[in-house]
Design a protein around this motif. Sequence first.
Motif, PDB file in Angstrom:
ATOM      1  N   GLY A 150       0.830  -1.208   0.000  1.00 54.69           N
ATOM      2  CA  GLY A 150       0.000   0.000   0.000  1.00 54.69           C
ATOM      3  C   GLY A 150       0.858   1.249   0.000  1.00 54.69           C
ATOM      4  N   VAL A 151       0.214   2.342  -0.353  1.00 58.98           N
ATOM      5  CA  VAL A 151       0.867   3.653  -0.206  1.00 58.98           C
ATOM      6  C   VAL A 151      -0.214   4.682   0.126  1.00 58.98           C
ATOM      7  N   TYR A 152       0.095   5.502   1.111  1.00 54.97           N
ATOM      8  CA  TYR A 152      -0.821   6.590   1.467  1.00 54.97           C
ATOM      9  C   TYR A 152      -0.812   7.648   0.373  1.00 54.97           C
ATOM     10  N   ILE A 153      -1.931   8.353   0.238  1.00 54.88           N
ATOM     11  CA  ILE A 153      -2.037   9.423  -0.757  1.00 54.88           C
ATOM     12  C   ILE A 153      -2.501  10.703  -0.063  1.00 54.88           C
ATOM     13  N   GLY A 154      -1.530  11.452   0.468  1.00 56.79           N
ATOM     14  CA  GLY A 154      -1.848  12.742   1.078  1.00 56.79           C
ATOM     15  C   GLY A 154      -2.250  13.764   0.028  1.00 56.79           C
ATOM     16  N   ALA A 155      -1.812  13.519  -1.207  1.00 54.13           N
ATOM     17  CA  ALA A 155      -2.114  14.458  -2.298  1.00 54.13           C
ATOM     18  C   ALA A 155      -3.615  14.532  -2.590  1.00 54.13           C
ATOM     19  N   LEU A 156      -4.398  13.666  -1.984  1.00 56.75           N
ATOM     20  CA  LEU A 156      -5.857  13.797  -2.130  1.00 56.75           C
ATOM     21  C   LEU A 156      -6.354  15.099  -1.507  1.00 56.75           C
ATOM     22  N   ARG A 157      -5.480  15.755  -0.723  1.00 54.00           N
ATOM     23  CA  ARG A 157      -5.879  17.046  -0.143  1.00 54.00           C
ATOM     24  C   ARG A 157      -5.457  18.219  -1.030  1.00 54.00           C
ATOM     25  N   ASN A 158      -4.784  17.924  -2.180  1.00 53.98           N
ATOM     26  CA  ASN A 158      -4.336  19.030  -3.055  1.00 53.98           C
ATOM     27  C   ASN A 158      -5.521  19.858  -3.544  1.00 53.98           C
ATOM     28  N   ASP A 159      -6.560  19.150  -3.937  1.00 49.54           N
ATOM     29  CA  ASP A 159      -7.777  19.846  -4.378  1.00 49.54           C
ATOM     30  C   ASP A 159      -8.938  19.278  -3.566  1.00 49.54           C
ATOM     31  N   LEU A 160      -8.900  19.654  -2.309  1.00 57.35           N
ATOM     32  CA  LEU A 160      -9.817  19.062  -1.333  1.00 57.35           C
ATOM     33  C   LEU A 160     -11.275  19.245  -1.728  1.00 57.35           C
ATOM     34  N   ALA A 161     -11.601  20.447  -2.205  1.00 52.35           N
ATOM     35  CA  ALA A 161     -12.998  20.736  -2.530  1.00 52.35           C
ATOM     36  C   ALA A 161     -13.489  19.798  -3.634  1.00 52.35           C
ATOM     37  N   ALA A 162     -12.626  19.546  -4.643  1.00 55.23           N
ATOM     38  CA  ALA A 162     -13.021  18.673  -5.754  1.00 55.23           C
ATOM     39  C   ALA A 162     -13.163  17.219  -5.280  1.00 55.23           C
ATOM     40  N   VAL A 163     -12.307  16.798  -4.359  1.00 56.21           N
ATOM     41  CA  VAL A 163     -12.405  15.420  -3.828  1.00 56.21           C
ATOM     42  C   VAL A 163     -13.687  15.272  -3.002  1.00 56.21           C
ATOM     43  N   ILE A 164     -13.987  16.299  -2.221  1.00 58.32           N
ATOM     44  CA  ILE A 164     -15.223  16.284  -1.418  1.00 58.32           C
ATOM     45  C   ILE A 164     -16.435  16.168  -2.342  1.00 58.32           C
ATOM     46  N   ASP A 165     -16.369  16.887  -3.461  1.00 58.96           N
ATOM     47  CA  ASP A 165     -17.431  16.859  -4.456  1.00 58.96           C
ATOM     48  C   ASP A 165     -17.546  15.469  -5.089  1.00 58.96           C
ATOM     49  N   GLU A 166     -16.407  14.942  -5.529  1.00 57.16           N
ATOM     50  CA  GLU A 166     -16.375  13.631  -6.204  1.00 57.16           C
ATOM     51  C   GLU A 166     -16.945  12.532  -5.299  1.00 57.16           C
ATOM     52  N   LEU A 167     -16.632  12.622  -4.013  1.00 57.52           N
ATOM     53  CA  LEU A 167     -17.044  11.561  -3.081  1.00 57.52           C
ATOM     54  C   LEU A 167     -18.353  11.891  -2.360  1.00 57.52           C
ATOM     55  N   GLN A 168     -18.928  13.045  -2.722  1.00 55.04           N
ATOM     56  CA  GLN A 168     -20.223  13.469  -2.175  1.00 55.04           C
ATOM     57  C   GLN A 168     -20.216  13.496  -0.646  1.00 55.04           C
ATOM     58  N   LEU A 169     -19.185  14.124  -0.097  1.00 52.20           N
ATOM     59  CA  LEU A 169     -19.044  14.148   1.357  1.00 52.20           C
ATOM     60  C   LEU A 169     -19.909  15.247   1.971  1.00 52.20           C
ATOM     61  N   PRO A 170     -20.689  14.910   2.990  1.00 51.12           N
ATOM     62  CA  PRO A 170     -21.505  15.926   3.666  1.00 51.12           C
ATOM     63  C   PRO A 170     -20.648  16.773   4.617  1.00 51.12           C
ATOM     64  N   PRO A 171     -21.207  17.852   5.173  1.00 50.50           N
ATOM     65  CA  PRO A 171     -20.482  18.613   6.184  1.00 50.50           C
ATOM     66  C   PRO A 171     -20.028  17.708   7.337  1.00 50.50           C
ATOM     67  N   LEU A 172     -18.957  18.115   7.984  1.00 55.63           N
ATOM     68  CA  LEU A 172     -18.341  17.361   9.091  1.00 55.63           C
ATOM     69  C   LEU A 172     -17.723  16.044   8.636  1.00 55.63           C
ATOM     70  N   VAL A 173     -17.413  15.938   7.338  1.00 60.57           N
ATOM     71  CA  VAL A 173     -16.632  14.808   6.823  1.00 60.57           C
ATOM     72  C   VAL A 173     -15.487  15.385   6.002  1.00 60.57           C
ATOM     73  N   PHE A 174     -14.286  14.828   6.209  1.00 66.26           N
ATOM     74  CA  PHE A 174     -13.090  15.369   5.567  1.00 66.26           C
ATOM     75  C   PHE A 174     -12.157  14.226   5.179  1.00 66.26           C
ATOM     76  N   PRO A 175     -11.724  14.152   3.896  1.00 64.80           N
ATOM     77  CA  PRO A 175     -10.806  13.082   3.488  1.00 64.80           C
ATOM     78  C   PRO A 175      -9.391  13.383   3.990  1.00 64.80           C
ATOM     79  N   VAL A 176      -8.928  12.580   4.919  1.00 72.22           N
ATOM     80  CA  VAL A 176      -7.608  12.834   5.532  1.00 72.22           C
ATOM     81  C   VAL A 176      -6.501  12.422   4.561  1.00 72.22           C
ATOM     82  N   PHE A 177      -6.669  11.261   3.958  1.00 73.23           N
ATOM     83  CA  PHE A 177      -5.741  10.786   2.920  1.00 73.23           C
ATOM     84  C   PHE A 177      -6.340   9.557   2.249  1.00 73.23           C
ATOM     85  N   GLY A 178      -5.740   9.184   1.137  1.00 70.94           N
ATOM     86  CA  GLY A 178      -6.110   7.943   0.465  1.00 70.94           C
ATOM     87  C   GLY A 178      -5.090   6.865   0.793  1.00 70.94           C
TER      88      GLY A 178
END
Length: 269
Positions: A150-178
């Motif tokens: 495995g490898v962690y993907i911190g770069a998922l926070r590079n464009d956090l808003a777009a990742v939140i959109d792609e994964l349909q995350l509601p408020p109070l949810v935040f992608p820490v890493f992949g």
Amino acid sequence: MSSSSHQRYGLDQPQPNALWNDVIESLVGHRSVRTYLDTPLPEGTLDTLLAAAQSAATSSNLQAWSVIAVEDPARKSRLAVLAGNQAHIVQAPLLLVWLADLSRIERQAQRRDVQLEAPAYLDSLLVASIDAALAAQNAVVALESLGLGGVYIGALRNDLAAVIDELQLPPLVFPVFGLCVGYADPEKPAAVKPRLPQSAILHREVYSHSHERTLIDTYDQTIAGFYREQGLDTPSWSEQAIGRLRSIKTLNGRERVSATLKNQHFGQQ
Ligand SMILES: Cc1cc2nc3c(=O)[nH]c(=O)nc-3n(C[C@H](O)[C@H](O)[C@H](O)COP(=O)(O)O)c2cc1C
């Protein structure tokens, strides 16, 4: 006797370790895998990884995390683009996105007509992010013990808003890493990367960096040798670490994390 601890510290010979077992050997043999076979994961892999992840300690038993399993190649490709075009995201059969998640508790509060005050405070973001990280690392230990990589993907926070959109995350949810999961390509094996000597990271009773300089200089030489062996033209650890933090440009978009987190109702206080 360990077969990995000397590699972990860039030493030539295996060192005798009085306290050692297979679990520790697996931990010390960790390496991030960035080239995967297209072999599918064995049936039941996700269940096992989740059991390991959910067995991690969790602050106040809040279990303030969730994970999204992404297997759809199109979604993985879109996420890979958002994470700096990292090819291993597309290659690995499974991408796990680890989420700090206070929304589940908020939903329970809403059912009882209770308004939560604490989630807006920075410590709640830390609580949920630490929970997610501990869970993820348990999953990494488990998958490596099963012969997966495995490898962690911190770069998922590079464009956090777009990742939140792609994964349909509601408020109070935040992608820490992949976390990419799959079988490592044996043709391109990853090596155990030397770490700082223990004396550089261990402080006894109080913090002291009085002997740090020579320790770091030696480590810079060790890691430079490691990178040379790997055919990589990477500068010393010190140079690399300073370069990673010296300018906002190196945040690759993560300078926007704070604003996006506030949009997600986190860290307002
Ligand atoms: C939170 C976190 C985020 C990371 N993000 C990335 C990433 O986006 N891409 C990548 O290739 N490696 C990433 N890594 C892997 C690190 O580069 C790697 O762990 C480090 O260089 C040490 O190497 P090792 O894991 O092989 O020992 C990340 C690691 C962590 C802990």
